[in-house]
Design a protein around this motif. Structure first.
Motif, mmCIF file in Angstrom:
data_model
loop_
_atom_site.group_PDB
_atom_site.id
_atom_site.type_symbol
_atom_site.label_atom_id
_atom_site.label_comp_id
_atom_site.label_asym_id
_atom_site.label_seq_id
_atom_site.Cartn_x
_atom_site.Cartn_y
_atom_site.Cartn_z
ATOM 1 N N LEU A 256 -6.628 17.943 14.273
ATOM 2 C CA LEU A 256 -7.875 18.140 13.829
ATOM 3 C C LEU A 256 -8.738 16.951 13.603
ATOM 4 N N THR A 257 -9.863 17.021 13.843
ATOM 5 C CA THR A 257 -10.728 15.727 13.719
ATOM 6 C C THR A 257 -11.032 15.622 12.294
ATOM 7 N N ASP A 258 -11.442 16.534 11.616
ATOM 8 C CA ASP A 258 -11.247 16.339 10.200
ATOM 9 C C ASP A 258 -10.392 15.745 9.369
ATOM 10 N N TYR A 259 -9.109 16.269 9.837
ATOM 11 C CA TYR A 259 -7.909 15.344 9.243
ATOM 12 C C TYR A 259 -7.944 13.987 9.658
ATOM 13 N N GLN A 260 -8.220 13.494 10.756
ATOM 14 C CA GLN A 260 -8.345 12.412 11.475
ATOM 15 C C GLN A 260 -9.238 11.536 10.590
ATOM 16 N N LEU A 261 -10.589 12.226 10.508
ATOM 17 C CA LEU A 261 -11.676 11.372 9.749
ATOM 18 C C LEU A 261 -11.040 11.079 8.380
ATOM 19 N N THR A 262 -10.278 11.754 7.609
ATOM 20 C CA THR A 262 -10.070 11.442 6.115
ATOM 21 C C THR A 262 -9.069 10.639 6.121
ATOM 22 N N GLU A 263 -7.975 10.666 7.315
ATOM 23 C CA GLU A 263 -6.989 9.628 7.304
ATOM 24 C C GLU A 263 -7.701 8.102 7.726
ATOM 25 N N ASN A 264 -8.472 8.159 8.529
ATOM 26 C CA ASN A 264 -9.433 6.996 8.581
ATOM 27 C C ASN A 264 -10.162 6.296 7.608
ATOM 28 N N GLU A 265 -10.693 7.340 6.683
ATOM 29 C CA GLU A 265 -11.075 6.911 5.648
ATOM 30 C C GLU A 265 -10.246 6.329 4.538
ATOM 31 N N LEU A 266 -9.150 7.046 4.611
ATOM 32 C CA LEU A 266 -8.173 6.438 3.717
ATOM 33 C C LEU A 266 -7.795 5.080 4.127
ATOM 34 N N THR A 267 -7.632 4.693 5.322
ATOM 35 C CA THR A 267 -7.254 3.544 5.533
ATOM 36 C C THR A 267 -8.169 2.530 5.344
ATOM 37 N N LEU A 268 -9.519 2.803 5.602
ATOM 38 C CA LEU A 268 -10.473 1.825 4.980
ATOM 39 C C LEU A 268 -10.694 1.827 3.415
ATOM 40 N N ASN A 269 -10.427 2.848 2.900
ATOM 41 C CA ASN A 269 -10.316 2.410 1.456
ATOM 42 C C ASN A 269 -9.126 1.584 0.728
ATOM 43 N N ARG A 270 -7.838 1.779 1.710
ATOM 44 C CA ARG A 270 -6.986 0.844 1.428
ATOM 45 C C ARG A 270 -7.024 -0.270 1.731
ATOM 46 N N LEU A 271 -7.838 -0.495 2.624
ATOM 47 C CA LEU A 271 -8.266 -2.144 3.136
ATOM 48 C C LEU A 271 -9.202 -2.571 2.001
ATOM 49 N N ASP A 272 -10.018 -1.801 1.546
ATOM 50 C CA ASP A 272 -10.912 -2.355 0.459
ATOM 51 C C ASP A 272 -10.336 -2.421 -0.502
ATOM 52 N N GLN A 273 -9.268 -1.923 -0.975
ATOM 53 C CA GLN A 273 -8.397 -2.305 -2.254
ATOM 54 C C GLN A 273 -7.682 -3.716 -2.078
ATOM 55 N N GLU A 274 -7.288 -3.711 -0.844
ATOM 56 C CA GLU A 274 -6.834 -4.999 -0.602
ATOM 57 C C GLU A 274 -7.846 -6.293 -0.527
ATOM 58 N N ARG A 275 -9.001 -5.949 -0.332
ATOM 59 C CA ARG A 275 -10.110 -6.814 -0.043
ATOM 60 C C ARG A 275 -10.278 -7.421 -1.490
#
Length: 442
Positions: A256-275
């Protein structure tokens, strides 16, 4: 019997279209047009380009930053200083330092050597571009779903018109016979009036159905990005002649594209936490500067006798204490990530529920199609028999009218159940994330 019924409906549908000069559109044609012309497609393309520019911006932080500067100062009143006694005489001496005009031309370059937060920003380029691609995919799926849904609505409205016109013609034929019988005193005028009421009711329904076609066509044009003033006709008679095969549906939330978008947002938020965490690390950069300086007391000499200067250096910045500001940002980022993780778990259950419901609705819709198909055959059989008996004078007019109405209702129910079947199948394609393969197979 079923083939004759299908053939009749297809003929009623296609004859009006063949009489027009315009080209009829298949479902695939409509979706193709929508994927190229609907406004959200261009928006998705702009978002992809924006993601590419954001990637360039993130990379620029690790490229040399070169700046040129130039200045011309007119020191209207030079600053003075007091020299102590004994330097130029027994008394303190007040002198002015500097020149009235000062020209300065320089260039500086800064190159980041190590900045972990910038490196993480560059690392986020790939998921950021993936997000833009997923948004484009979701846009395509939305267009496929909406165009298909509205296409079916146009189609069912046209079928209703065809059926109503057919029934109106039959009722008119009965009315003509009844008029002769009434004029000859064979039947009571009330029998004629009853049939005329049915005829007028059919006319009203036909007018309403034609208006519904206009509305459905306008909605379809809008979802396609087609000018509302442009003519549009649909041609998929196959919708009535055969049902598509429905294989075993498979559910995987990752499709599902909705699922993939949420996973992508999670990846970006984890990177933001590392930043944010990387803000605790030192930053090292190299800088270089070169320039020319001219000093003069006359404006005419302000651009003469330049003297060069140059410097290079390293700059190390070490965070020591920020009042716990960064720590608070880190905690907020952690909470945001775990909240999204919990939301994603709920989303998966919601996706699974939608898939299960779509399966059930498709099974029910398939049953309704088969059941209504049997009803059409039975209603047609009763109607033909009643018509024959009425002509032989062995059955009353009310039986003929009732059988005609029953046959008409059975036809309408069948067409509606058929379109409901297609809609249920479309919903299942959406629930299992296969709208794009569905379109490619048209």
């Amino acid at each position: 019997m079923k083939r004759r019924f299908f053939g009749k409906l297809v003929m009623l549908l296609t004859l009006p279209l063949l009489s027009q000069a315009q080209t009829a559109w298949s479902l695939k044609d409509c979706i193709d047009y929508g994927l190229k012309h609907f406004g959200t497609v261009r928006i998705a393309q702009y978002q992809k380009e924006n993601a590419r520019q954001q990637s360039r911006q993130a990379l620029s932080g690790y490229l040399p930053q070169i700046t040129g500067n130039g200045s011309l100062d007119d020191n209207l009143k030079l600053q003075t200083t007091l020299l102590p006694a004994g330097v130029f005489g027994p008394e303190p001496t007040r002198i002015a330092l500097g020149s009235k005009y000062q020209t300065n031309v320089s260039a500086s370059a800064d190159q980041t050597i190590f900045d972990q937060s910038l490196l993480i920003g560059i690392k986020a380029n790939k998921p950021n571009q993936q997000r833009a691609e997923l948004n484009e995919k979701q846009t395509q799926e939305d267009i496929i779903y909406q165009v298909t849904k509205n296409y079916y609505q146009v189609f069912v409205s046209q079928q209703q018109i065809s059926l109503l016109e057919e029934n109106l013609e039959k009722t008119q034929q009965v009315l003509n016979i009844l008029k002769l019988q009434r004029d000859n005193g064979v039947i009571q005028p009330v029998d004629y009036d009853r049939t005329e009421v049915s005829y007028n009711s059919n006319r009203s329904q036909l007018t309403l159905a034609k208006n519904n076609v206009t509305l459905a066509l306008n909605r379809l044009k809008y979802q396609m990005g087609l000018d509302l003033a442009q003519e549009l006709a649909v041609k998929d008679s196959v919708l009535l002649t055969q049902l598509p095969a429905v294989g075993d549906a498979q559910f995987d939330a990752k499709n599902l594209t909705d699922y993939q978008l949420t996973e992508n947002e999670l990846t970006l938020n984890r990177l933001d936490q590392e930043r944010i965490k990387a803000g605790y690390l030192p930053r090292l950069s190299f800088n270089a500067r070169y320039g020319q300086l001219a000093l003069a007391n006359d404006f005419s000499n302000s651009f003469k006798n330049f003297v060069g200067f140059a410097s290079i250096g390293l700059k190390l910045s070490v965070p020591i204490f920020d009042g716990f500001s960064r720590n608070a940002q880190i905690q907020q980022a952690k909470i945001k990530v775990v909240t999204q993780e919990e939301q994603q778990k709920m989303n998966v259950q919601s996706y699974r529920l939608a898939f299960s419901n779509s399966e059930s609705q498709l099974d029910q819709a398939k049953f309704n199609v088969e059941n209504d198909d049997r009803n059409v055959k039975l209603a047609r059989k009763v109607y033909d028999l009643t018509t024959l008996q009425y002509k032989q004078g062995t059955t009353p007019l009310t039986d003929l009218i009732n059988s005609e109405n029953a046959y008409r209702q059975a036809q309408t129910d069948y067409v509606n159940s058929l379109i409901n079947f297609y809609q249920a199948r479309l919903d299942l394609e959406q629930a299992q994330g296969t709208l794009l393969p569905f379109f490619n197979q048209l």
